[in-house]
Write a protein that holds these residues in place. Sequence first.
Motif, mmCIF file in Angstrom:
data_model
loop_
_atom_site.group_PDB
_atom_site.id
_atom_site.type_symbol
_atom_site.label_atom_id
_atom_site.label_comp_id
_atom_site.label_asym_id
_atom_site.label_seq_id
_atom_site.Cartn_x
_atom_site.Cartn_y
_atom_site.Cartn_z
ATOM 1 N N TYR A 137 -15.350 -7.606 -35.784
ATOM 2 C CA TYR A 137 -17.032 -7.946 -35.829
ATOM 3 C C TYR A 137 -17.916 -7.426 -35.015
ATOM 4 O O TYR A 137 -17.228 -6.415 -33.997
ATOM 5 C CB TYR A 137 -16.543 -8.902 -35.628
ATOM 6 C CG TYR A 137 -18.613 -9.851 -35.265
ATOM 7 C CD1 TYR A 137 -19.325 -10.246 -36.150
ATOM 8 C CD2 TYR A 137 -19.319 -9.998 -34.178
ATOM 9 C CE1 TYR A 137 -20.414 -10.698 -36.607
ATOM 10 C CE2 TYR A 137 -20.450 -10.104 -33.965
ATOM 11 C CZ TYR A 137 -20.992 -10.001 -34.993
ATOM 12 O OH TYR A 137 -22.089 -10.946 -34.648
ATOM 13 N N PRO B 156 -18.434 -7.997 -41.456
ATOM 14 C CA PRO B 156 -19.704 -8.352 -40.898
ATOM 15 C C PRO B 156 -20.358 -7.882 -40.104
ATOM 16 O O PRO B 156 -20.585 -8.540 -38.763
ATOM 17 C CB PRO B 156 -19.345 -10.182 -40.426
ATOM 18 C CG PRO B 156 -17.719 -9.301 -40.138
ATOM 19 C CD PRO B 156 -17.334 -8.124 -40.854
ATOM 20 N N PHE C 293 -13.469 -16.422 -34.351
ATOM 21 C CA PHE C 293 -12.210 -15.394 -34.881
ATOM 22 C C PHE C 293 -10.739 -15.352 -34.945
ATOM 23 O O PHE C 293 -9.958 -16.219 -34.168
ATOM 24 C CB PHE C 293 -13.201 -13.988 -34.137
ATOM 25 C CG PHE C 293 -14.005 -13.947 -34.441
ATOM 26 C CD1 PHE C 293 -14.886 -13.124 -35.584
ATOM 27 C CD2 PHE C 293 -15.136 -13.882 -33.375
ATOM 28 C CE1 PHE C 293 -16.578 -12.906 -35.404
ATOM 29 C CE2 PHE C 293 -16.300 -13.609 -33.083
ATOM 30 C CZ PHE C 293 -16.721 -12.848 -34.035
ATOM 31 N N ASP D 82 -22.046 -6.789 -33.169
ATOM 32 C CA ASP D 82 -23.423 -6.447 -33.867
ATOM 33 C C ASP D 82 -24.505 -5.682 -32.670
ATOM 34 O O ASP D 82 -25.019 -6.351 -32.289
ATOM 35 C CB ASP D 82 -23.253 -7.943 -33.561
ATOM 36 C CG ASP D 82 -22.882 -8.584 -32.119
ATOM 37 O OD1 ASP D 82 -23.223 -8.521 -31.444
ATOM 38 O OD2 ASP D 82 -23.287 -10.226 -31.779
#
Length: 289
Positions: free
Chosen positions: A82, A4, A283, A84
């Motif tokens: 993860y 992701p 998570f 971002d």
Amino acid sequence: MLLPFPKERALHYTTSQQGSLLVARDAEGREHTFSSQESAPLIDLLKKALAQHLIPTSYVEFEAGEGYKEALTQLLELEYIYFDGEIALVNKEPSLHAVPGRGEEKWESVTTRLKRHFPVTLANPAIHRLDYDTSGVMVLALNQNSLSTLSQQFSQRGIYKRYVALLEGALAEEEGETVLAFRYDPENKPRQIYDPVLGKWGETRWKKINEEKFMGRDVTRVELFPLTGRTHQLRLHTSHPKGIGLPIVGDTLYGEGLEAPRLMLHATHLGFKHPTTGEYMEFFTPEIF
């Protein structure tokens, strides 16, 4: 398989009888191809990509199965869950410091490894810590806003945390809550000792999962929900007679020194509101014991 991560840097890997192919796209969108006439291991092609600074901490798609996770973890020295650009989440391995300690032997840590991949990140991106022997989910900040916002959520008990542990012996009760105060013991570093007067109070809720055998002895698997974040809180709340009264398997500091390959404590869940969007995110990484 997909990770992701955003697609600014992408990797695509295929293997067949004709050979192996790795296509990497850098931050500017330019494609780079790495190939082998034989069915080369993914790790070999990834090393070539890394040599050209195409760090695969982003979107990954491999037609060859799930072997990429082991390869990426080996190369990057961290298992990323993860990323971002605002935050990064990793599955911390046991026997690794969360932040560097004093001395060269304690320098290697989650944050030093993270900063090798993101050299422009904060001086200290750690929002919280896991003990050296504890494994599981950690969140790290990649900018000051994320650090401040998530630190506030931790201090205001706005974070969902779940751990799984193996305890020495059989636990009669099915669930409960432990509230005890501890402080640092200067004569027995790095131990904490019970002190209801000068200590800091910590609160942990717990629930029994099942009883089982471990290395020929009776143990109990429990889930632990810390509502505060004191040093060694879970290890103390499980081992102390005023708490559960059963030490965590492998705990050489508060336990009985019985044989175990590691401290059997793993942070399985971490939930919080994203520091920028405000969206709740949770998570999970399973325990491997």
